[in-house]
Design a protein around this motif. Structure first.
Motif, PDB file in Angstrom:
ATOM      1  N   ALA A 404       0.831  -1.200   0.000  1.00 25.23           N
ATOM      2  CA  ALA A 404       0.000   0.000   0.000  1.00 25.23           C
ATOM      3  C   ALA A 404       0.867   1.253   0.000  1.00 25.23           C
ATOM      4  CB  ALA A 404      -0.926  -0.009   1.213  1.00 25.23           C
ATOM      5  N   GLY A 405       1.946   1.231   0.803  1.00 24.19           N
ATOM      6  CA  GLY A 405       2.861   2.382   0.813  1.00 24.19           C
ATOM      7  C   GLY A 405       3.571   2.560  -0.510  1.00 24.19           C
ATOM      8  N   TRP A 406       3.968   1.430  -1.127  1.00 25.62           N
ATOM      9  CA  TRP A 406       4.657   1.522  -2.421  1.00 25.62           C
ATOM     10  C   TRP A 406       3.725   2.111  -3.481  1.00 25.62           C
ATOM     11  CZ3 TRP A 406       3.944  -0.157  -7.341  1.00 25.62           C
ATOM     12  CH2 TRP A 406       5.043  -0.074  -8.210  1.00 25.62           C
ATOM     13  N   VAL A 407       2.478   1.610  -3.517  1.00 33.76           N
ATOM     14  CA  VAL A 407       1.511   2.126  -4.493  1.00 33.76           C
ATOM     15  C   VAL A 407       1.272   3.608  -4.258  1.00 33.76           C
ATOM     16  CG1 VAL A 407      -0.893   2.009  -5.249  1.00 33.76           C
ATOM     17  CG2 VAL A 407       0.390  -0.103  -4.890  1.00 33.76           C
ATOM     18  N   HIS A 408       1.178   4.007  -2.986  1.00 30.38           N
ATOM     19  CA  HIS A 408       0.948   5.414  -2.682  1.00 30.38           C
ATOM     20  C   HIS A 408       2.070   6.274  -3.246  1.00 30.38           C
ATOM     21  CE1 HIS A 408       0.270   9.111  -0.516  1.00 30.38           C
ATOM     22  NE2 HIS A 408      -0.859   8.631  -0.017  1.00 30.38           N
ATOM     23  N   ARG A 409       3.307   5.846  -3.053  1.00 32.17           N
ATOM     24  CA  ARG A 409       4.437   6.646  -3.545  1.00 32.17           C
ATOM     25  C   ARG A 409       4.459   6.676  -5.069  1.00 32.17           C
ATOM     26  NH1 ARG A 409       6.907   3.659   0.461  1.00 32.17           N
ATOM     27  NH2 ARG A 409       8.029   2.369  -1.059  1.00 32.17           N
ATOM     28  N   TRP A 410       4.201   5.513  -5.696  1.00 34.97           N
ATOM     29  CA  TRP A 410       4.276   5.436  -7.156  1.00 34.97           C
ATOM     30  C   TRP A 410       3.172   6.269  -7.801  1.00 34.97           C
ATOM     31  CZ3 TRP A 410       1.475   3.831 -11.406  1.00 34.97           C
ATOM     32  CH2 TRP A 410       2.203   3.647 -12.586  1.00 34.97           C
TER      33      TRP A 410
END
Length: 444
Positions: A404-410
């Motif tokens: 979820a954090g990775w998707v948020h940053r991307w």
């Protein structure tokens, strides 16, 4: 349409015949730009010129040719009243083979628009290769403008009297909902997800700019290319439908060719969203109907999660997608309890923006749709990838929380500045019940 416009054209008077020549040249150019846009796009690309700059140069040449012809024909009345009688064929010849002296002498000194003399001098006295190339390009474009008019009328007045019809078509373009009902009847209410003409154009411009950036950095994503083609095809189809019988052959050809290009691209990529596939024979005669199907699906997909404002002055945009990705043994050794080597899990990802109306603009919403579509693609950044090989790797937390954090940053990195602050991400491993299923991503 203004019913008085034809009379206004007939009764128009100017401070000088030169001022009238400028006004009528601008009107003829605007007419040509609307109905024959290809030549302008090609000239912009060839010269790398700003459209306003290019229009000014063409206006200077055409106005000078109109004024010179008016003088030669004895039609240069002090108030410009006889300019409507100026024949077009002599103007065509003068533009095709520019006579520097004749054109420059047709521009009075210290009159309205004194920069015209400078533009003509720079253009017509070019000696270096670059200057000569510009001269040829401007001459070709100006010739195209006046030839197009000469093919359909004998005098300036013949062409200017068609302006009311053009304005009526332009007005219809701004007011006609799109996609239209296939029966041809205008819907009583705007369809769900309808974009106004202005918003549609802004979306196309935004996607074109975004696509150009990706071209520059060498990372053009197929989802964005497809979206740009679809939005452009829909805009061309929308224009032809609104212009109806007044649509030019070029407009019709552009709409047909672009629609067919979308069909062919979708048939090869499988990115189509509507019920009927692009290879179906019912699209053969009118591929624009396929564009309407896909554009409707595009709008419905983009607005399916769009809700009423959660609180006053705010609006929500939601996108759901399903993506499969892989774990490796290293991920399993931390907080992933599957006890397997490299294996796949299916994830349901929900991205939501809850933001003030001024922040979640039409452009921002379009960018959000583009990013959401990119996440789902086979060639996208996530589908089928090994999680611990993504930038940052899987951290010491459940993979849903990390993902979820990775998707948020991307996602946030590709949105307009500040919008990521209003972004929420939820990730659920749909095939697992032993792992915490949902997590709200936050910016980190």
């Amino acid at each position: 349409m203004d019913d008085d416009l034809p009379q206004q054209i007939e009764k128009a008077r100017f401070p000088s015949p030169w001022a009238g020549s400028i006004a009528w040249a601008q009107a003829l150019i605007k007419w040509h730009f609307i109905l024959s846009p290809n030549a302008w796009v090609e000239a912009e690309e060839d010269l790398g010129a700003d459209l306003d700059e290019l229009t000014s140069i063409v206006t200077a040449v055409l106005a000078a040719a109109l004024h010179a012809t008016a003088i030669e024909q004895g039609l240069a009345a002090p108030d410009g009243a006889r300019l409507l009688k100026v024949p077009l064929q002599p103007v065509v010849q003068l533009v095709a083979v520019p006579d520097r002296d004749v054109l420059q002498q047709a521009v009075p000194e210290n009159d309205v628009w004194p920069q015209a003399r400078e533009l003509l001098e720079l253009l017509l006295t070019a000696k270096d290769p670059n200057g000569l190339a510009v001269q040829d390009a401007v001459s070709a474009l100006t010739s195209g403008v006046i030839r197009a008019h000469a093919e359909h009328g004998e005098t300036v007045g013949d062409r200017l009297r068609t302006i009311p019809d053009l304005q009526q078509a332009v007005g219809r373009l701004a007011s006609l909902p799109y996609p239209v009902d296939e029966s041809g009847a205008s819907p009583a209410a705007l369809p769900a997800g309808h974009l106004s003409l202005e918003a549609h154009r802004r979306a196309a411009d935004s996607l074109r700019a975004h696509h150009r950036v990706q071209q520059i950095i060498g990372e053009v994503h197929p989802a964005l290319s497809r979206e740009l083609l679809l939005v452009r095809a829909a805009l061309l189809d929308r224009t032809v439908l609104a212009f109806a019988a007044y649509a030019s052959p070029e407009q019709r050809d552009n709409a047909h060719t672009t629609a067919q290009a979308l069909r062919e691209q979708d048939a090869g990529s499988g990115l189509w969203r509507g019920e009927i596939p692009p290879v179906d024979s019912r699209w053969d005669d009118v591929p624009q109907r396929y564009v309407r199907q896909e554009y409707t699906a595009y709008l419905s997909r983009g607005t399916a999660g769009r809700q009423a404002p959660a609180r006053f002055g705010h609006v929500t945009s939601v996108h759901l997608m399903e993506v499969s990705a892989h774990h490796t043994l290293s991920a399993q050794l931390r907080n992933h309890p599957c006890g397997q080597g490299r294996h796949r899990h299916d994830y349901r990802i929900r991205i939501e923006v809850l933001a003030p109306l001024g922040v979640l603009t039409d452009d921002a919403a379009m960018r959000l749709r583009t990013v959401a579509a990119a996440l789902e693609r086979t060639e996208g950044p996530l589908r089928g990838k090994d999680l611990d090989r993504l930038e940052g790797g899987v951290e010491a937390a459940t993979d849903e929380r990390w993902l979820a954090g990775w998707v948020h940053r991307w996602v946030g990195a590709q949105l307009p500045p500040g919008l990521a602050d209003h972004l929420l991400v939820e990730v659920e491993a749909t095939d697992l019940k032993t792992i915490p299923a949902v997590h709200l991503g936050t910016a980190r």
